[in-house]
Motif scaffolding. Structure first.
Motif, PDB file in Angstrom:
ATOM      1  N   GLY A  40     102.440  50.097  67.156  1.00  0.00           N
ATOM      2  CA  GLY A  40     103.841  50.394  66.873  1.00  0.00           C
ATOM      3  C   GLY A  40     104.401  49.524  65.763  1.00  0.00           C
ATOM      4  O   GLY A  40     105.190  49.993  64.928  1.00  0.00           O
ATOM      5  N   GLU A  41     103.973  48.271  65.725  1.00  0.00           N
ATOM      6  CA  GLU A  41     104.428  47.379  64.650  1.00  0.00           C
ATOM      7  C   GLU A  41     103.968  47.906  63.289  1.00  0.00           C
ATOM      8  O   GLU A  41     104.728  47.887  62.310  1.00  0.00           O
ATOM      9  CB  GLU A  41     103.868  45.969  64.885  1.00  0.00           C
ATOM     10  N   VAL A  43     103.240  51.033  62.575  1.00  0.00           N
ATOM     11  CA  VAL A  43     103.980  52.275  62.304  1.00  0.00           C
ATOM     12  C   VAL A  43     105.331  51.943  61.695  1.00  0.00           C
ATOM     13  O   VAL A  43     105.781  52.572  60.726  1.00  0.00           O
ATOM     14  CB  VAL A  43     104.121  53.107  63.589  1.00  0.00           C
ATOM     15  N   ARG A  44     105.989  50.953  62.243  1.00  0.00           N
ATOM     16  CA  ARG A  44     107.299  50.562  61.703  1.00  0.00           C
ATOM     17  C   ARG A  44     107.174  49.977  60.303  1.00  0.00           C
ATOM     18  O   ARG A  44     108.134  49.996  59.526  1.00  0.00           O
ATOM     19  CB  ARG A  44     107.968  49.571  62.658  1.00  0.00           C
ATOM     20  N   ASP A  45     105.975  49.503  59.961  1.00  0.00           N
ATOM     21  CA  ASP A  45     105.724  48.990  58.606  1.00  0.00           C
ATOM     22  C   ASP A  45     105.244  50.074  57.646  1.00  0.00           C
ATOM     23  O   ASP A  45     104.934  49.785  56.483  1.00  0.00           O
ATOM     24  CB  ASP A  45     104.692  47.866  58.647  1.00  0.00           C
ATOM     25  N   GLY A  66     107.980  53.519  68.813  1.00  0.00           N
ATOM     26  CA  GLY A  66     108.255  54.305  67.617  1.00  0.00           C
ATOM     27  C   GLY A  66     107.096  55.141  67.128  1.00  0.00           C
ATOM     28  O   GLY A  66     107.091  55.603  65.977  1.00  0.00           O
TER      29      GLY A  66
END
Length: 233
Positions: A40-41, A43-45, A66
């Motif tokens: 998820g980290e 994906v957010r990046d 996310g």
């Protein structure tokens, strides 16, 4: 160093098997949940992937992280599945299902181009069987199914087998899988022939599937105190 750190190290190393545009099977259990959080980290990046969850709990965590999700029926390919295991032996045979998600985990792993297993060092075993083997069964006539499972365990060279219905936390009602099935936990001590037992169990009417994953894992990542060890078949 704690097993929590080992799980985090294994999960971080598994990210190397995910790249932009992939459809990724998202496993269930404590180590897989760490992977979902780390994915998820990314994906957010900006990482662009689609996730296929193996359980309702994983779906919830992935949504919170996310990650875009799809049902397995709505994709034509799963590039990689990253999942944990309760036990792994030297032939990459697994025992899974401690969390009760073994059927969906196996369906998605089997549909994937690659299964990557992430574990801490305590999950490595010379021989499977120390962890109780989960068997998912239809609730109808499950006591008869349990007797047949016991017979199959004995016939597979397990002399001190014990089969117990898994119950919810209150100990009163049977545990139900996401598919509405029961789980029978089989204490084996040691499983001398995992592939043979897997075949015996699947021939029992009432057995939906079992927690022996044979011939599915191609990569095992073992979290260590200062990183991770990657093993490939």
């Amino acid at each position: 160093m704690s097993t929590a750190q080992q799980k985090a190290n294994a999960a971080a190393a598994a990210l190397d098997y995910v790249s932009d545009g992939m459809t990724v099977g998202l496993g269930s259990g404590s180590t897989a949940e760490v992977f979902v959080s780390k994915l998820g980290e990314q994906v957010r990046d900006g990482l662009n992937i689609v996730g296929i969850p193996t359980s309702e709990q994983t779906a919830k965590l992935a949504e919170e992280a996310g990650i875009t999700l799809k049902e397995i029926d709505h994709v034509d390919r799963v590039h990689v599945t990253v999942d944990g295991a309760d036990e792994v032996d030297g032939r990459f045979q697994l025992v899974k299902g401690g969390g009760g998600c073994l059927l969906r985990e196996k369906i998605i792993a089997h549909a994937s181009d690659l299964m990557v297993v992430i574990v801490d060092e305590t999950k490595l075993k010379a021989q499977l069987g120390d962890f109780p083997l989960p068997v998912e069964v239809d609730p109808f006539a499950f006591t008869i199914t349990a007797k047949k499972i016991y017979d199959a365990l004995r016939a597979s060279g397990i002399p001190h087998a014990d089969v117990n219905l898994r119950r919810r936390g209150d100990g009163l009602e049977p545990f139900l899988t996401d598919g509405g099935h029961y789980i029978l936990d089989c204490s084996c001590e040691a499983i001398p022939d995992a592939a043979g037992l897997a075949d015996r169990l699947l021939h029992i009417p009432g057995v939906i599937d079992h927690g022996l994953f044979i011939g599915l894992a191609r990569v095992v990542i073992v979290g260590e105190d200062r990183g991770a060890r990657v093993m490939e078949l």
